[in-house]
Write a protein that holds these residues in place. Sequence first.
Motif, PDB file in Angstrom:
ATOM      1  N   GLN A 141       0.817  -1.205   0.000  1.00  0.00           N
ATOM      2  CA  GLN A 141       0.000   0.000   0.000  1.00  0.00           C
ATOM      3  C   GLN A 141       0.857   1.265   0.000  1.00  0.00           C
ATOM      4  OE1 GLN A 141      -2.610   0.157   3.333  1.00  0.00           O
ATOM      5  NE2 GLN A 141      -3.608   2.009   2.667  1.00  0.00           N
ATOM      6  N   GLY A 142       0.743   2.054  -1.082  1.00  0.00           N
ATOM      7  CA  GLY A 142       1.431   3.333  -1.195  1.00  0.00           C
ATOM      8  C   GLY A 142       2.941   3.273  -1.301  1.00  0.00           C
ATOM      9  N   GLU A 143       3.501   2.095  -1.492  1.00  0.00           N
ATOM     10  CA  GLU A 143       4.955   1.950  -1.505  1.00  0.00           C
ATOM     11  C   GLU A 143       5.538   2.057  -2.903  1.00  0.00           C
ATOM     12  OE1 GLU A 143       6.765  -1.157   0.742  1.00  0.00           O
ATOM     13  OE2 GLU A 143       5.055  -1.269   2.080  1.00  0.00           O
ATOM     14  N   THR A 144       6.698   2.666  -2.980  1.00  0.00           N
ATOM     15  CA  THR A 144       7.486   2.620  -4.199  1.00  0.00           C
ATOM     16  C   THR A 144       8.759   1.846  -3.870  1.00  0.00           C
ATOM     17  OG1 THR A 144       8.505   4.754  -3.672  1.00  0.00           O
ATOM     18  CG2 THR A 144       6.602   4.777  -5.153  1.00  0.00           C
ATOM     19  N   ILE A 145       9.253   1.131  -4.841  1.00  0.00           N
ATOM     20  CA  ILE A 145      10.442   0.301  -4.661  1.00  0.00           C
ATOM     21  C   ILE A 145      11.576   0.936  -5.459  1.00  0.00           C
ATOM     22  CG2 ILE A 145      11.392  -2.032  -4.884  1.00  0.00           C
ATOM     23  CD1 ILE A 145       8.780  -1.832  -3.177  1.00  0.00           C
ATOM     24  N   SER A 146      12.682   1.208  -4.813  1.00  0.00           N
ATOM     25  CA  SER A 146      13.837   1.773  -5.500  1.00  0.00           C
ATOM     26  C   SER A 146      14.485   0.711  -6.382  1.00  0.00           C
ATOM     27  CB  SER A 146      14.860   2.280  -4.486  1.00  0.00           C
ATOM     28  OG  SER A 146      16.086   2.562  -5.121  1.00  0.00           O
ATOM     29  N   ARG A 147      14.797   1.067  -7.619  1.00  0.00           N
ATOM     30  CA  ARG A 147      15.510   0.141  -8.521  1.00  0.00           C
ATOM     31  C   ARG A 147      16.812  -0.314  -7.883  1.00  0.00           C
ATOM     32  NH1 ARG A 147      15.403   0.989 -14.390  1.00  0.00           N
ATOM     33  NH2 ARG A 147      17.644   1.062 -14.231  1.00  0.00           N
ATOM     34  N   ASN A 148      17.495   0.605  -7.221  1.00  0.00           N
ATOM     35  CA  ASN A 148      18.806   0.311  -6.641  1.00  0.00           C
ATOM     36  C   ASN A 148      18.731  -0.687  -5.483  1.00  0.00           C
ATOM     37  OD1 ASN A 148      19.915   2.117  -8.461  1.00  0.00           O
ATOM     38  ND2 ASN A 148      19.725   3.824  -7.038  1.00  0.00           N
TER      39      ASN A 148
END
Length: 139
Positions: A116-123
């Motif tokens: 919920q509402g999370e973004t995942i960093s590519r790095n």
Amino acid sequence: RALCRLVKRWASKMDLLGSMDGCLSSSGWMCLVIFFLQWLDQPVLPNLQRLASGIVRTLCMQWGWPKSYETQFRTDPLPASANRMETGELLVRFFDFYIRRFKWGSHAVSVRLGGQGETISRNSLSIPFLGDDQWLIED
């Protein structure tokens, strides 16, 4: 299911379906849909790994390096989602999310880590040899 079918139909009609042609595969499109449905303020789909009790770790080789993943999933029935959006609204929000909110250059799609509402960093996913112009979609 209806959102998955609509997105796949749209991708097919726009000639954006098929990894042989340099486009996303059907499973790639489904990962986009699942991640989006996990991300909503009232998620339609929960992250089954986060709801699991206990930890089961699996070791595999990724890009020539050993990598450990948590592979336990919740298996008991889930309560129905509190999200009451119609399929059409979900479709509009799906496109809005990936066009306006999701930052392809710095974010990753990860069903394993979505929430919920999370973004995942590519790095944070430690994928070597990934160019700045490449999308990162992890299932």
